[in-house]
Design a protein around this motif. Sequence first.
Motif, PDB file in Angstrom:
ATOM      1  N   VAL A  52      -5.529   2.839  -0.195  1.00 11.67           N
ATOM      2  CA  VAL A  52      -4.907   3.920  -0.958  1.00 11.67           C
ATOM      3  C   VAL A  52      -5.804   5.154  -0.931  1.00 11.67           C
ATOM      4  CG1 VAL A  52      -4.253   4.680  -3.274  1.00 11.67           C
ATOM      5  CG2 VAL A  52      -3.498   2.456  -2.427  1.00 11.67           C
ATOM      6  N   TYR A  53      -7.126   4.914  -1.128  1.00 11.66           N
ATOM      7  CA  TYR A  53      -8.069   6.029  -1.105  1.00 11.66           C
ATOM      8  C   TYR A  53      -8.014   6.761   0.239  1.00 11.66           C
ATOM      9  CZ  TYR A  53     -12.468   8.326  -0.219  1.00 11.66           C
ATOM     10  OH  TYR A  53     -13.396   9.239   0.157  1.00 11.66           O
ATOM     11  N   SER A  54      -7.996   6.013   1.332  1.00 12.01           N
ATOM     12  CA  SER A  54      -8.091   6.636   2.652  1.00 12.01           C
ATOM     13  C   SER A  54      -6.810   7.336   3.078  1.00 12.01           C
ATOM     14  CB  SER A  54      -8.427   5.587   3.708  1.00 12.01           C
ATOM     15  OG  SER A  54      -9.580   4.891   3.336  1.00 12.01           O
ATOM     16  N   LEU A  85      -7.579  -0.725  -2.740  1.00  9.49           N
ATOM     17  CA  LEU A  85      -8.263   0.481  -3.199  1.00  9.49           C
ATOM     18  C   LEU A  85      -8.688   1.329  -2.006  1.00  9.49           C
ATOM     19  CD1 LEU A  85      -9.616   1.737  -5.868  1.00  9.49           C
ATOM     20  CD2 LEU A  85     -11.727   0.878  -4.861  1.00  9.49           C
ATOM     21  N   GLY A  86      -9.308   0.678  -1.024  1.00 11.69           N
ATOM     22  CA  GLY A  86      -9.782   1.393   0.165  1.00 11.69           C
ATOM     23  C   GLY A  86      -8.632   2.041   0.919  1.00 11.69           C
ATOM     24  N   LEU A 105      -4.292   8.478   1.058  1.00  8.87           N
ATOM     25  CA  LEU A 105      -3.614   9.333   0.083  1.00  8.87           C
ATOM     26  C   LEU A 105      -3.285  10.733   0.629  1.00  8.87           C
ATOM     27  CD1 LEU A 105      -2.435   9.024  -2.642  1.00  8.87           C
ATOM     28  CD2 LEU A 105      -4.568   9.798  -3.672  1.00  8.87           C
ATOM     29  N   SER A 107       0.838  -1.209   0.000  1.00 11.34           N
ATOM     30  CA  SER A 107       0.000   0.000   0.000  1.00 11.34           C
ATOM     31  C   SER A 107       0.866   1.249   0.000  1.00 11.34           C
ATOM     32  CB  SER A 107      -0.907   0.041   1.226  1.00 11.34           C
ATOM     33  OG  SER A 107      -1.593  -1.149   1.365  1.00 11.34           O
ATOM     34  N   PRO A 125     -12.275  15.324   1.700  1.00  9.12           N
ATOM     35  CA  PRO A 125     -12.884  14.040   2.109  1.00  9.12           C
ATOM     36  C   PRO A 125     -12.919  13.843   3.623  1.00  9.12           C
ATOM     37  CG  PRO A 125     -11.362  13.689   0.302  1.00  9.12           C
ATOM     38  CD  PRO A 125     -11.227  15.126   0.707  1.00  9.12           C
ATOM     39  N   TRP A 170     -17.788   2.986  -0.561  1.00 11.69           N
ATOM     40  CA  TRP A 170     -17.019   2.124  -1.462  1.00 11.69           C
ATOM     41  C   TRP A 170     -17.672   0.753  -1.586  1.00 11.69           C
ATOM     42  CZ3 TRP A 170     -14.068   3.238  -5.195  1.00 11.69           C
ATOM     43  CH2 TRP A 170     -13.251   4.385  -5.161  1.00 11.69           C
ATOM     44  N   ARG A 201     -17.414   6.820   4.275  1.00 13.48           N
ATOM     45  CA  ARG A 201     -16.726   6.756   2.992  1.00 13.48           C
ATOM     46  C   ARG A 201     -16.410   5.310   2.615  1.00 13.48           C
ATOM     47  NH1 ARG A 201     -11.819   9.656   3.517  1.00 13.48           N
ATOM     48  NH2 ARG A 201     -12.195  10.000   5.723  1.00 13.48           N
TER      49      ARG A 201
END
Lengths: 385, 303
Positions: B179-181, B176-177, B183, B96, B129, B141, B137
């Motif tokens: 990386v999204y959270s 995905l979760g 970033l 990650s 966000p 997803w 959030r």
Amino acid sequence: MTTATDILPDAIAEAPLIVAAYPMPLLRVDGVSKKFGAFTAVDGLSLDIQAGEFFALLGPSGCGKTTLLRMLAGFETPDAGKILLDGEDIAAVLPHQRPVNMMFQNYALFPHLSVRDNIAFGLKRAALPKPEIAARVAEMVALVKLGGLEKRKPDQLSGGQKQRVALARALARRPQLLLLDEPLAALDKKLREETQAELMELQRRLGTTFVIVTHDQDEAMTMADRIGVMKDGRLEQVATPRQLYEAPASRWIAGFVGDINLIEGEVTLQDAHRLTVAAAGAGMLTVAEPKAPLPSRAICLAIRPEKIRLSRRAPTSAGGLNSIEGVVTEVGYLGGLSVYKVQLDHGATLRVALANTNRLDVDAYGVGQKVVAWFAPDDCVVLPR
Amino acid sequence: MSARTIFTRPARRASVAPYIWMVLFFLVPFGFVLKISLSQTAIAQPPYLPLFGLTDGIAGLKAAFAALSLDSFWLLVSDNLYIASYGRSLVVALVSTALLLAIGYPIAYAMARLPRRWQGVAMMLVIVPFWTSFLIRIYAWINILQHDGLLNQILLALHIVSAPVVWLSTDSAMYLGIVYSYLPFMILPLYATLAKQDGALLEAAADLGASRLVAFWRVTFPLSLGGVGAGVLLCFIPIVGEFVIPDLLAGSDSMMIGQTLWLEFFTNKDWPVASALAIVLLALLIVPLLVYDRLQRRALEAR
Ligand SMILES: Nc1ncnc2c1ncn2[C@@H]1O[C@H](COP(=O)(O)OP(=O)(O)OP(=O)(O)O)[C@@H](O)[C@H]1O
Ligand SMILES: [Mg+2]
């Protein structure tokens, strides 16, 4: 010792040939302008610089000197006009491909690299062999007297040391054209004079063309073959140091370069290459007629303080000399020179510089001393007002 | 000049504040956890023994000390489940963090290159966000990734796939979760170092013959390493202990250490093992911190 042909062989080896073959300057700036928003920093400036020349740019702060250099190095794009290097328009040549190096006004040293790696940066980009790089760096370090500091990072250096690293870094690539933006401003007087001499020596040895920006007129006079004086984005005068000093092209130049007495006046009589001028506060003066015709009778007389002599009585061979009576009101002792302020009986004030030729000058003029100030007609410059 | 002479007395007093904070909110709780990890499970309230108390006097305290043991720690090394969890946590955190760096660096770089007045806007966009709850959030997803969710609908509509793809309960969804959270935690320190870099350095590099790419590798990137280190730590450490994202988005066949810990604590009611897990995790996480600190200090000394 490595020779100039080791790096950028084509550029340097061919430069003299090209100059010989075509009567083309190394650098031609042709009507170049640069605007920042509504403000014009460089305004239709034209300038030719010959290969191997040492050219100095002088001018007050904000007149566009740095902007001009940045256009030559490729960091600013001119809004109008052309820049030709070796006869070729370099508008499309990216900064990293120009055979031009610049020493930045604020040094822009790489903080993460040692002194040695800062100097070697440009050599590595030129893909020189390692021993060659090491030799060149050592030569540069010796040149700018940074021995022993090679491993330091820039923030462990004094202002003057940083400046020398920046100089060494710009010189290391031995460019065709080296641009120096106030390279010696942070050095003390002694080191500055030494570095000036070394820069001139180096410039002669390598044949590199130097364009140097400086605020120090003495520096420009000492080093440069020619000086360009800028004002508000334009070149007011381009001349040799002597011409600039002895024959300033305008009243502004006369006042900007060196110390000078400016006296306004009215031409009353013109004959036999002599003008008779009614000078404000200085009586009737006889001066040499200027080469260029004067636009009007209203003129300005410019005379350097060291061109005026003082004596207690009027000079006996007064034929043709201007002599004006006055009183010394101020004496400034500067070591080699003393500067006297003389209040003329007619009203004006003159600054007069006399060499202190005797150590025990019992005969020096004191404040309150009545004197006669005199100068030859040829020592006075006549300028349009 | 030493710190002692430059700090005035009130300043020196204020400089004690972080230590008080550390003792109250880190060291004291850490002591509790350490003590529980050395205890034995018991069907009691609280569910472990021994208990320290003053009711039986000094002798009681001595007996309590004698009852402490390393049993829970031995259990951790003897059971593959725990080692596998640690291993998975480290792998997930490494992958990650690498993804985050690869995605975050270009974004931070682009932000730092924007005209000044747009940089603030870009910064807001990165932070915005956070105004919505993290859990909401992640649930969003789930909505997007589920069988008839938005993603599958789009893929089907564009004829990229012919049947809905299983996204939920896969490692892809989890990455995905994560990386999204995380970033923003990668972007912000990178942006901070990149934005304060002096543009004149790039001009100097270009002047000395460096193309833009070379100038990036020789000047911009080395000068941003401090930000890279900060971003990597800021992401890596919490991801190792991440619980919610793998629990909601990943499959149930392998667990990260946070999930194992939760299981021990709430399902098995084995507080001592859960505490031992937490303490080993802490010990593991101190390693990268120490490495970073050492590197930083070396960089400072090299100056
Ligand atoms: N990027 C820029 N944006 C707007 N104005 C600028 C910019 N760069 C320079 N200027 C303006 O252009 C003018 C010329 O600047 P420049 O830096 O060339 O002056 P200079 O002659 O080098 O002055 P100094 O001797 O103080 O270094 C100044 O008035 C400056 O404010
Ligand atoms: Mg300048």
